[in-house]
Design a protein around this motif. Structure first.
Motif, PDB file in Angstrom:
ATOM      1  N   GLY A   1       0.489  -0.889   0.393  1.00 55.25           N
ATOM      2  CA  GLY A   1      -0.252  -0.155  -0.286  1.00 55.25           C
ATOM      3  C   GLY A   1       1.255   0.860   0.153  1.00 55.25           C
ATOM      4  N   LEU A   2       2.261   1.177  -0.479  1.00 54.06           N
ATOM      5  CA  LEU A   2       2.907   2.551   0.003  1.00 54.06           C
ATOM      6  C   LEU A   2       3.379   2.794  -1.900  1.00 54.06           C
ATOM      7  CD1 LEU A   2       4.878   0.957   2.074  1.00 54.06           C
ATOM      8  CD2 LEU A   2       3.825   2.536   2.439  1.00 54.06           C
ATOM      9  N   GLY A   3       2.322   2.234  -2.653  1.00 47.14           N
ATOM     10  CA  GLY A   3       3.071   2.960  -3.910  1.00 47.14           C
ATOM     11  C   GLY A   3       4.157   2.583  -4.485  1.00 47.14           C
ATOM     12  N   SER A   4       5.081   2.944  -5.521  1.00 43.04           N
ATOM     13  CA  SER A   4       6.157   1.469  -6.264  1.00 43.04           C
ATOM     14  C   SER A   4       7.809   2.443  -5.977  1.00 43.04           C
ATOM     15  CB  SER A   4       6.093   2.297  -7.842  1.00 43.04           C
ATOM     16  OG  SER A   4       6.620   4.214  -8.216  1.00 43.04           O
ATOM     17  N   TYR A   5       7.213   2.440  -4.462  1.00 40.95           N
ATOM     18  CA  TYR A   5       9.088   3.397  -4.233  1.00 40.95           C
ATOM     19  C   TYR A   5       9.538   1.783  -3.357  1.00 40.95           C
ATOM     20  CZ  TYR A   5       8.333   4.035   0.592  1.00 40.95           C
ATOM     21  OH  TYR A   5       7.559   3.844   2.276  1.00 40.95           O
TER      22      TYR A   5
ATOM     23  N   ARG B   1      11.577   7.377  -1.416  1.00 44.25           N
ATOM     24  CA  ARG B   1      10.914   7.368  -0.176  1.00 44.25           C
ATOM     25  C   ARG B   1       9.240   7.800  -0.506  1.00 44.25           C
ATOM     26  NH1 ARG B   1      13.358  12.386   1.991  1.00 44.25           N
ATOM     27  NH2 ARG B   1      13.272  14.062   1.031  1.00 44.25           N
ATOM     28  N   LEU B   2       8.181   8.057  -1.284  1.00 42.31           N
ATOM     29  CA  LEU B   2       7.278   8.919  -1.090  1.00 42.31           C
ATOM     30  C   LEU B   2       6.488   7.710  -2.301  1.00 42.31           C
ATOM     31  CD1 LEU B   2       7.767  12.297  -1.423  1.00 42.31           C
ATOM     32  CD2 LEU B   2       7.809  11.274   0.569  1.00 42.31           C
ATOM     33  N   LYS B   3       5.107   7.745  -1.603  1.00 42.68           N
ATOM     34  CA  LYS B   3       4.087   7.354  -2.761  1.00 42.68           C
ATOM     35  C   LYS B   3       3.810   7.995  -4.123  1.00 42.68           C
ATOM     36  CE  LYS B   3      -0.909   5.096  -1.120  1.00 42.68           C
ATOM     37  NZ  LYS B   3      -1.786   5.176  -0.042  1.00 42.68           N
TER      38      LYS B   3
ATOM     39  N   LEU C   1      12.942  12.389  -5.282  1.00 49.16           N
ATOM     40  CA  LEU C   1      14.098  12.022  -5.233  1.00 49.16           C
ATOM     41  C   LEU C   1      15.415  12.960  -6.399  1.00 49.16           C
ATOM     42  CD1 LEU C   1      16.254   9.441  -5.688  1.00 49.16           C
ATOM     43  CD2 LEU C   1      15.391   9.145  -7.316  1.00 49.16           C
ATOM     44  N   CYS C   2      14.552  13.461  -7.261  1.00 45.54           N
ATOM     45  CA  CYS C   2      15.183  14.240  -7.809  1.00 45.54           C
ATOM     46  C   CYS C   2      15.909  15.653  -7.244  1.00 45.54           C
ATOM     47  CB  CYS C   2      14.711  15.227  -9.576  1.00 45.54           C
ATOM     48  SG  CYS C   2      14.627  13.596 -10.665  1.00 45.54           S
ATOM     49  N   LEU C   3      15.161  15.968  -6.285  1.00 42.76           N
ATOM     50  CA  LEU C   3      15.222  16.943  -5.126  1.00 42.76           C
ATOM     51  C   LEU C   3      16.110  16.430  -4.299  1.00 42.76           C
ATOM     52  CD1 LEU C   3      11.495  18.782  -4.621  1.00 42.76           C
ATOM     53  CD2 LEU C   3      13.592  19.290  -5.736  1.00 42.76           C
TER      54      LEU C   3
ATOM     55  N   LYS D   1      -1.493  15.401  -3.634  1.00 41.65           N
ATOM     56  CA  LYS D   1      -0.158  14.395  -3.914  1.00 41.65           C
ATOM     57  C   LYS D   1       0.940  16.485  -4.033  1.00 41.65           C
ATOM     58  CE  LYS D   1      -0.040  11.888  -7.868  1.00 41.65           C
ATOM     59  NZ  LYS D   1      -0.813  12.275  -9.170  1.00 41.65           N
ATOM     60  N   ALA D   2      -0.095  16.910  -4.072  1.00 44.05           N
ATOM     61  CA  ALA D   2       0.231  18.452  -4.176  1.00 44.05           C
ATOM     62  C   ALA D   2       1.323  18.798  -3.220  1.00 44.05           C
ATOM     63  CB  ALA D   2       0.379  19.982  -5.410  1.00 44.05           C
ATOM     64  N   ARG D   3       0.527  18.749  -2.108  1.00 45.69           N
ATOM     65  CA  ARG D   3       0.569  19.429  -0.908  1.00 45.69           C
ATOM     66  C   ARG D   3       1.618  18.393  -0.106  1.00 45.69           C
ATOM     67  NH1 ARG D   3      -0.741  24.402  -0.373  1.00 45.69           N
ATOM     68  NH2 ARG D   3      -2.901  24.938  -0.675  1.00 45.69           N
ATOM     69  N   SER D   4       1.792  17.367  -0.698  1.00 48.00           N
ATOM     70  CA  SER D   4       2.541  16.726   0.682  1.00 48.00           C
ATOM     71  C   SER D   4       4.480  16.327  -0.439  1.00 48.00           C
ATOM     72  CB  SER D   4       2.646  14.621   0.447  1.00 48.00           C
ATOM     73  OG  SER D   4       2.554  14.526  -1.348  1.00 48.00           O
TER      74      SER D   4
END
Length: 241
Positions: free
Chosen positions: A42-46, A143-145, A152-154, A201-204
Protein backbone atom coordinates in the motif's frame (compact mmCIF):
# COMPACT_ATOMS: atom_id res chain seq x y z
CA UNK A 1 7.43 -1.35 -21.76
CA UNK A 2 8.18 -5.06 -21.46
CA UNK A 3 6.66 -5.86 -24.85
CA UNK A 4 8.57 -2.99 -26.44
CA UNK A 5 11.91 -4.10 -24.94
CA UNK A 6 11.32 -7.72 -25.96
CA UNK A 7 10.67 -6.58 -29.52
CA UNK A 8 13.90 -4.55 -29.47
CA UNK A 9 15.93 -7.45 -27.98
CA UNK A 10 16.97 -5.34 -24.98
CA UNK A 11 17.85 -7.35 -21.83
CA UNK A 12 15.65 -6.31 -18.89
CA UNK A 13 13.89 -7.42 -15.73
CA UNK A 14 10.31 -6.52 -14.87
CA UNK A 15 9.65 -6.41 -11.12
CA UNK A 16 6.34 -8.02 -10.13
CA UNK A 17 4.72 -8.91 -6.84
CA UNK A 18 4.47 -12.66 -6.16
CA UNK A 19 0.68 -12.82 -6.60
CA UNK A 20 1.14 -11.43 -10.13
CA UNK A 21 3.87 -13.82 -11.22
CA UNK A 22 1.66 -16.50 -12.78
CA UNK A 23 -0.12 -13.88 -14.88
CA UNK A 24 3.10 -12.34 -16.17
CA UNK A 25 4.70 -15.59 -17.26
CA UNK A 26 1.84 -16.05 -19.71
CA UNK A 27 3.30 -13.31 -21.93
CA UNK A 28 6.82 -12.58 -20.67
CA UNK A 29 9.74 -15.07 -20.46
CA UNK A 30 10.63 -16.16 -16.92
CA UNK A 31 14.19 -14.95 -17.37
CA UNK A 32 12.86 -11.41 -17.68
CA UNK A 33 10.80 -11.45 -14.47
CA UNK A 34 12.08 -10.37 -11.07
CA UNK A 35 9.75 -11.62 -8.33
CA UNK A 36 9.58 -9.20 -5.41
CA UNK A 37 9.73 -10.58 -1.83
CA UNK A 38 6.71 -8.55 -0.68
CA UNK A 39 3.18 -7.71 -1.79
CA UNK A 40 0.29 -5.33 -1.14
CA UNK A 41 2.26 -2.88 0.99
CA UNK A 42 0.00 0.00 0.00
CA UNK A 43 2.98 2.32 -0.44
CA UNK A 44 2.97 2.80 -4.18
CA UNK A 45 5.99 1.88 -6.29
CA UNK A 46 8.88 3.06 -4.14
CA UNK A 47 9.56 -0.23 -2.25
CA UNK A 48 9.83 -2.06 -5.58
CA UNK A 49 12.06 0.66 -7.01
CA UNK A 50 14.41 0.44 -4.02
CA UNK A 51 14.49 -3.35 -4.30
CA UNK A 52 15.52 -3.02 -7.96
CA UNK A 53 18.23 -0.54 -6.93
CA UNK A 54 19.70 -2.96 -4.39
CA UNK A 55 19.41 -5.82 -6.87
CA UNK A 56 21.48 -3.80 -9.35
CA UNK A 57 24.14 -3.09 -6.71
CA UNK A 58 24.36 -6.78 -5.73
CA UNK A 59 24.95 -7.62 -9.38
CA UNK A 60 27.92 -5.24 -9.49
CA UNK A 61 26.40 -2.56 -11.71
CA UNK A 62 27.61 1.04 -11.60
CA UNK A 63 24.22 2.38 -12.67
CA UNK A 64 20.77 1.06 -13.49
CA UNK A 65 17.95 2.07 -15.79
CA UNK A 66 14.45 2.13 -14.35
CA UNK A 67 11.34 2.65 -16.47
CA UNK A 68 7.61 2.97 -15.93
CA UNK A 69 5.52 0.18 -17.46
CA UNK A 70 3.77 2.27 -20.13
CA UNK A 71 6.53 3.17 -22.59
CA UNK A 72 6.15 2.04 -26.18
CA UNK A 73 8.98 3.67 -28.11
CA UNK A 74 11.72 6.28 -28.55
CA UNK A 75 12.10 9.24 -30.87
CA UNK A 76 15.21 11.08 -31.96
CA UNK A 77 14.55 14.86 -31.84
CA UNK A 78 16.94 16.95 -33.92
CA UNK A 79 16.52 20.33 -35.64
CA UNK A 80 12.78 20.27 -34.95
CA UNK A 81 12.31 16.87 -36.59
CA UNK A 82 11.24 13.69 -34.82
CA UNK A 83 11.97 10.22 -36.12
CA UNK A 84 11.65 6.79 -34.60
CA UNK A 85 14.85 5.23 -33.29
CA UNK A 86 15.87 2.09 -31.48
CA UNK A 87 16.01 1.86 -27.71
CA UNK A 88 19.63 0.66 -27.96
CA UNK A 89 20.62 3.86 -29.77
CA UNK A 90 19.02 6.03 -27.09
CA UNK A 91 20.38 3.96 -24.20
CA UNK A 92 23.94 3.93 -25.55
CA UNK A 93 24.12 7.67 -26.11
CA UNK A 94 22.73 8.44 -22.66
CA UNK A 95 25.19 6.03 -21.04
CA UNK A 96 28.14 7.46 -22.97
CA UNK A 97 27.15 11.03 -22.11
CA UNK A 98 26.69 10.20 -18.42
CA UNK A 99 30.08 8.46 -18.28
CA UNK A 100 31.82 11.73 -19.20
CA UNK A 101 30.85 13.44 -15.94
CA UNK A 102 31.52 12.64 -12.30
CA UNK A 103 28.58 14.44 -10.68
CA UNK A 104 25.46 13.16 -12.49
CA UNK A 105 23.10 11.56 -10.00
CA UNK A 106 20.32 10.84 -12.50
CA UNK A 107 20.08 11.22 -16.26
CA UNK A 108 17.10 10.29 -18.39
CA UNK A 109 14.74 11.02 -21.25
CA UNK A 110 12.11 13.72 -21.71
CA UNK A 111 8.54 12.80 -22.70
CA UNK A 112 7.84 13.27 -26.40
CA UNK A 113 4.74 15.38 -25.71
CA UNK A 114 6.64 17.72 -23.36
CA UNK A 115 9.43 18.63 -25.78
CA UNK A 116 8.08 21.47 -27.92
CA UNK A 117 10.45 23.58 -30.02
CA UNK A 118 13.33 22.91 -27.63
CA UNK A 119 16.65 23.54 -29.36
CA UNK A 120 18.84 22.27 -26.53
CA UNK A 121 19.89 18.59 -26.51
CA UNK A 122 19.30 18.30 -22.76
CA UNK A 123 18.03 20.16 -19.71
CA UNK A 124 20.26 20.46 -16.66
CA UNK A 125 19.18 20.23 -13.02
CA UNK A 126 15.51 19.47 -13.46
CA UNK A 127 12.92 16.77 -12.91
CA UNK A 128 13.74 13.48 -14.67
CA UNK A 129 10.65 11.39 -15.33
CA UNK A 130 9.80 7.81 -16.26
CA UNK A 131 13.02 6.67 -17.96
CA UNK A 132 15.94 7.17 -15.60
CA UNK A 133 19.60 6.14 -15.46
CA UNK A 134 20.53 6.22 -11.78
CA UNK A 135 23.99 6.30 -10.24
CA UNK A 136 24.09 3.39 -7.80
CA UNK A 137 26.61 5.16 -5.55
CA UNK A 138 24.37 8.01 -4.46
CA UNK A 139 23.14 7.74 -0.87
CA UNK A 140 19.52 8.70 -1.55
CA UNK A 141 16.60 6.35 -2.15
CA UNK A 142 12.96 6.37 -3.26
CA UNK A 143 10.69 7.19 -0.33
CA UNK A 144 7.31 8.72 -1.32
CA UNK A 145 3.99 7.20 -2.32
CA UNK A 146 3.24 10.13 -4.65
CA UNK A 147 5.62 12.25 -6.76
CA UNK A 148 8.47 9.94 -5.80
CA UNK A 149 10.47 10.93 -8.90
CA UNK A 150 10.33 14.65 -8.06
CA UNK A 151 11.39 13.89 -4.50
CA UNK A 152 14.38 11.79 -5.59
CA UNK A 153 15.53 14.52 -7.97
CA UNK A 154 15.20 17.11 -5.21
CA UNK A 155 17.23 14.95 -2.83
CA UNK A 156 20.02 14.85 -5.39
CA UNK A 157 19.89 18.53 -6.36
CA UNK A 158 19.63 19.70 -2.76
CA UNK A 159 23.29 18.70 -2.36
CA UNK A 160 24.13 21.67 -4.64
CA UNK A 161 26.89 19.44 -6.06
CA UNK A 162 25.16 16.61 -7.90
CA UNK A 163 23.26 17.23 -11.15
CA UNK A 164 20.34 15.74 -13.05
CA UNK A 165 20.10 15.66 -16.84
CA UNK A 166 16.93 15.25 -18.92
CA UNK A 167 17.60 14.50 -22.61
CA UNK A 168 15.62 16.20 -25.35
CA UNK A 169 17.70 14.59 -28.09
CA UNK A 170 16.02 11.25 -27.38
CA UNK A 171 12.40 11.23 -26.24
CA UNK A 172 10.19 8.63 -24.59
CA UNK A 173 6.85 7.76 -26.16
CA UNK A 174 4.61 7.08 -23.19
CA UNK A 175 0.94 6.12 -22.81
CA UNK A 176 -1.08 8.32 -20.45
CA UNK A 177 -1.14 6.37 -17.18
CA UNK A 178 -4.38 7.56 -15.67
CA UNK A 179 -6.55 7.84 -18.76
CA UNK A 180 -5.58 4.74 -20.75
CA UNK A 181 -3.58 2.22 -18.73
CA UNK A 182 -5.01 -0.44 -16.46
CA UNK A 183 -3.12 -2.25 -13.72
CA UNK A 184 -0.04 -0.84 -12.05
CA UNK A 185 -1.01 1.59 -9.31
CA UNK A 186 -4.43 2.49 -10.70
CA UNK A 187 -6.42 0.83 -7.92
CA UNK A 188 -3.93 1.44 -5.14
CA UNK A 189 -2.90 5.05 -5.74
CA UNK A 190 -5.37 6.77 -8.06
CA UNK A 191 -8.76 5.52 -6.93
CA UNK A 192 -11.17 7.98 -5.27
CA UNK A 193 -11.88 11.69 -5.51
CA UNK A 194 -9.56 12.97 -8.21
CA UNK A 195 -9.49 16.58 -7.01
CA UNK A 196 -8.70 15.61 -3.42
CA UNK A 197 -5.99 13.26 -4.67
CA UNK A 198 -4.34 15.98 -6.76
CA UNK A 199 -4.33 18.32 -3.76
CA UNK A 200 -2.85 15.58 -1.57
CA UNK A 201 -0.10 14.80 -4.06
CA UNK A 202 0.92 18.43 -4.45
CA UNK A 203 0.63 19.35 -0.77
CA UNK A 204 2.59 16.32 0.44
CA UNK A 205 5.54 17.32 -1.74
CA UNK A 206 5.30 20.94 -0.62
CA UNK A 207 5.28 19.85 3.03
CA UNK A 208 8.51 17.91 2.54
CA UNK A 209 10.28 20.55 0.45
CA UNK A 210 8.77 23.95 1.44
CA UNK A 211 11.96 25.75 0.37
CA UNK A 212 11.51 24.61 -3.23
CA UNK A 213 7.90 23.53 -3.86
CA UNK A 214 4.66 25.52 -4.10
CA UNK A 215 1.17 24.19 -4.77
CA UNK A 216 -0.40 26.12 -7.64
CA UNK A 217 -3.26 25.77 -10.11
CA UNK A 218 -1.94 24.63 -13.49
CA UNK A 219 -4.02 23.27 -16.35
CA UNK A 220 -7.10 23.88 -14.16
CA UNK A 221 -5.95 21.54 -11.40
CA UNK A 222 -3.78 21.65 -8.26
CA UNK A 223 -0.18 20.87 -9.10
CA UNK A 224 3.24 21.13 -7.50
CA UNK A 225 5.59 23.75 -8.94
CA UNK A 226 9.37 23.88 -8.63
CA UNK A 227 11.43 26.74 -10.07
CA UNK A 228 14.30 24.42 -10.96
CA UNK A 229 16.46 27.03 -12.73
CA UNK A 230 16.14 29.44 -9.80
CA UNK A 231 17.35 27.06 -7.11
CA UNK A 232 19.78 24.68 -8.79
CA UNK A 233 22.71 26.14 -10.71
CA UNK A 234 25.51 23.60 -10.11
CA UNK A 235 27.49 22.79 -13.28
CA UNK A 236 28.38 19.45 -14.78
CA UNK A 237 31.94 18.41 -13.92
CA UNK A 238 33.82 16.38 -16.52
CA UNK A 239 35.88 13.44 -15.34
CA UNK A 240 39.48 14.62 -15.12
CA UNK A 241 38.68 18.20 -14.17
Amino acid sequence: TAKFLLKENIPFLIAVEPQQYDDYIQTIPKKNILKLPFKNLGLGSYPARNYCWEHSIKNGAKRHFIFDDNIYGFLNYNNGLRKKCSAAEAFNLLENFTDRYKNIGISGFEYSYMCINNRKPFKLNTHVYSGMLINNDIKFRWRLKYNEDVDLCLQILNTKKLCTVSFNYYLIQKVSTVSKMKGGNQEELYKGNKHELKVLKARSLEALWPQYVNTVIRFNRPHHFVAWKKYFKQPLIRIGE
